[in-house]
Design an enzyme around this catalytic site. Structure first.
Site, PDB file in Angstrom:
ATOM      1  N   LYS A 164       0.884  -1.169   0.000  1.00  0.00           N
ATOM      2  CA  LYS A 164       0.000   0.000   0.000  1.00  0.00           C
ATOM      3  C   LYS A 164       0.921   1.217   0.000  1.00  0.00           C
ATOM      4  CE  LYS A 164      -3.295   3.018   0.817  1.00  0.00           C
ATOM      5  NZ  LYS A 164      -2.420   4.197   1.019  1.00  0.00           N
ATOM      6  N   GLY A 207       4.533   3.864  10.616  1.00  0.00           N
ATOM      7  CA  GLY A 207       3.654   5.028  10.635  1.00  0.00           C
ATOM      8  C   GLY A 207       3.268   5.401  12.051  1.00  0.00           C
ATOM      9  N   SER A 208       2.122   6.044  12.184  1.00  0.00           N
ATOM     10  CA  SER A 208       1.701   6.592  13.472  1.00  0.00           C
ATOM     11  C   SER A 208       0.987   5.544  14.322  1.00  0.00           C
ATOM     12  CB  SER A 208       0.767   7.782  13.250  1.00  0.00           C
ATOM     13  OG  SER A 208      -0.479   7.350  12.732  1.00  0.00           O
ATOM     14  N   GLU A 249       6.335  -0.498  13.141  1.00  0.00           N
ATOM     15  CA  GLU A 249       7.327   0.402  13.743  1.00  0.00           C
ATOM     16  C   GLU A 249       6.666   1.762  13.819  1.00  0.00           C
ATOM     17  OE1 GLU A 249       9.482   3.469  13.847  1.00  0.00           O
ATOM     18  OE2 GLU A 249      10.377   2.808  11.968  1.00  0.00           O
ATOM     19  N   CYS A 289      12.506   8.613  12.613  1.00  0.00           N
ATOM     20  CA  CYS A 289      11.915   7.910  13.752  1.00  0.00           C
ATOM     21  C   CYS A 289      12.901   7.819  14.913  1.00  0.00           C
ATOM     22  CB  CYS A 289      11.448   6.518  13.345  1.00  0.00           C
ATOM     23  SG  CYS A 289      12.695   5.547  12.488  1.00  0.00           S
ATOM     24  N   GLU A 340       5.712  11.950  21.482  1.00  0.00           N
ATOM     25  CA  GLU A 340       6.594  12.354  20.396  1.00  0.00           C
ATOM     26  C   GLU A 340       6.015  13.565  19.675  1.00  0.00           C
ATOM     27  OE1 GLU A 340       8.577  10.443  16.328  1.00  0.00           O
ATOM     28  OE2 GLU A 340       6.727   9.599  17.143  1.00  0.00           O
TER      29      GLU A 340
END
Length: 498
Positions: A188, A245-246, A269, A306, A394
């Site tokens: 995706k 991603g988030s 992650e 990240c 974060e």
């Protein structure tokens, strides 16, 4: 090379405007780019899933050498894309050219590294086969011969990252690891860089044809529809998911996956504040120098790594440290972030911190354009940090928080309250490190990678790397998304007994 705006499914470019369309965005100019990209339909997505399931029957039988040649060929086809790839990606991300050149080679080398691992152990992934020989004389019962080996799981769904358009996206680490393991992949693509994803998919298709691989072994789907992502992870044929991603998006996908009849692994992650602990002797001797390197690390990619250092634990009264930070940050220039939504979130988060009681804005960079993000460094006491949960979150972008501590006991209190992190760094002299054994012992249970006297930005692609950590930095503490051991996520053990 003209972009189609379509998805790659079983070797064909499919898609039209029937299901809506979207454009990439130019962060540098704050306007949409010209090309229309077509949202894939549910029927087209289901076709890609069916083709991946069919391809698995053939691809899982390929030899390790055939897969190695395939991975090497993908790497070569990425290079064949030439400067056109770099130019387009820069338009879609505004990441510096030197950064993109380096990331492209990292992506190429990731593919080649997995190819090399397959060649080094041609009858067992990573040389993990274990054999226990039979013993017919054993009493009271004979011992059978058993052999432990590993099989690929099946089709894997991979979600591309916004901040690494090559290394964590279409042909990035998750895709390379799954293909090395013998699993077809459906990517995706991230809608922040859809043109980049299309060019990378063309490289994959060229390699598929050159190596005579089944056409369904790789698919790349374009869509800005959230529903498509949920249909993909819910499909019974999908046997694992790789995601970068988030936390909010990951939790939404997990909620869908929980409803599946068959539970499958979700390797996500997510994020991290990557605490940097400056110990007392180091702070006294090299406070200004550490301040410089922390600022440089935090400003890399305008804070969109990240592993960006977001929390700096510094002894109270560290001479020259805060002055150097204020000077560096005050003279830093603003830059774009990857998408308008990331800019919006960054500005909201920094505004919230600016208005918090007992939190001071130590410095901020020059804001050249309203659609830019300028660096912010805040500061507070240990008591304020421990009492304010929002400070533990974060802030994705060029932001950091200094927490001033008085003694090791306060450091231990902070470490105890930390959530899971990808990394943490200890900066200290040998005497500091010798005296910090309790701190080190506690810290290792909070992180996936513990670093000494180095910055967290930069992740080496090698067999000993671990890029993951306790939740919420990642969803699986037993796996890494970087390095050759990432292949193990897409394999399952099987025992043969004779």
């Amino acid at each position: 090379m003209t972009l189609t705006g379509q998805s790659l499914i079983a070797g064909q470019w499919l898609g039209n405007s029937d299901n809506g369309e979207f454009k990439a965005f130019s962060p540098a100019h704050n306007v949409p780019l010209e090309t229309n990209f077509f949202n894939i339909s549910v029927n087209e997505l289901e076709l890609s899933i069916n083709e991946a399931e069919n391809a698995f029957l053939a691809y899982r039988k390929t030899t390790f050498e055939q897969r190695a040649l395939f991975l090497d060929c993908i790497a070569e086809q990425i290079i064949v894309l030439g400067d056109e790839l770099l130019t387009l990606t820069q338009q879609e991300t505004n990441l510096p050219l030197a950064r993109l050149q380096g990331e492209r080679m990292r992506t190429v080398n990731q593919l080649k590294a997995f190819a090399q691992v397959l060649r080094e152990s041609p009858d067992s992934p990573m040389g993990l086969k274990v054999i226990d020989e039979a013993d017919n004389s054993r009493q009271p019962l004979p011992k059978p011969r058993t052999e432990l080996n590993y099989l690929p799981l099946g089709p894997v769904a991979v979600f591309g990252a916004s901040n690494f358009p090559y290394a964590f996206s279409t042909l990035g680490g998750d895709t390379a690891a799954a293909l090395a393991a013998g699993c077809p992949v459906i990517v995706k693509n991230h809608d922040a860089h859809p043109g980049t994803g299309e060019l990378m998919a063309r490289a994959a298709l060229a390699a598929i044809k050159i190596c005579a691989m089944p056409l369904g072994v790789f698919a790349m789907v374009q869509s800005k529809s959230y529903n498509i992502s949920h249909v993909l992870v819910a499909a019974p044929a999908i046997k694992a998911v790789g995601f970068t991603g988030s936390l909010s998006v990951a939790n939404a996908l997990k909620a869908t996956m929980v409803k599946r009849y068959e539970a499958i692994p979700f390797y996500a992650e997510l994020g991290s504040i990557n605490p940097q602990i400056i110990l007392p002797n180091k702070a006294r001797e090299q406070g200004a120098r550490i301040a410089q390197t922390l600022c440089q690390s935090m400003l890399m990619g305008n804070g969109q790594f990240c592993t960006s250092p977001g929390l700096w634990l510094v002894p109270t009264g560290c001479k020259g440290f805060e002055e150097e930070v204020a000077d560096w940050i005050g003279n830093s220039l603003s830059d774009t972030l990857l998408t308008p939504s990331i800019i919006k979130s960054f500005k909201y988060a920094t505004s919230q911190r600016s208005n918090m009681d007992q939190v001071s804005l130590l410095a901020k960079g020059k804001l050249e354009h309203d659609f830019h993000a300028n660096a912010h460094v805040f500061a507070c006491s240990v008591d304020t940090y421990l009492a304010t949960l929002a400070l533990h979150d974060e802030v994705f972008g060029p932001a950091a928080l200094i927490v001033r501590y008085e003694n090791e006991q306060q450091l231990l209190l902070i470490i105890d309250k930390l959530e899971g992190q990808l990394t943490a760094s200890l900066h200290g002299t040998q005497d500091d490190l010798d005296s910090a054994q309790c701190l080190t012992e506690m810290l290792q249970y909070k992180v996936g990678r513990l670093i000494t006297n180095q910055m967290p930005t930069g992740v080496e692609v090698c067999g000993s790397m671990n890029h993951g950590g306790p939740f919420p930095s990642s969803t699986n503490v037993r796996s890494t998304s970087v390095g050759t051991h990432a292949m193990l996520r897409f394999l399952r053990p099987i025992c043969y007994q004779s």
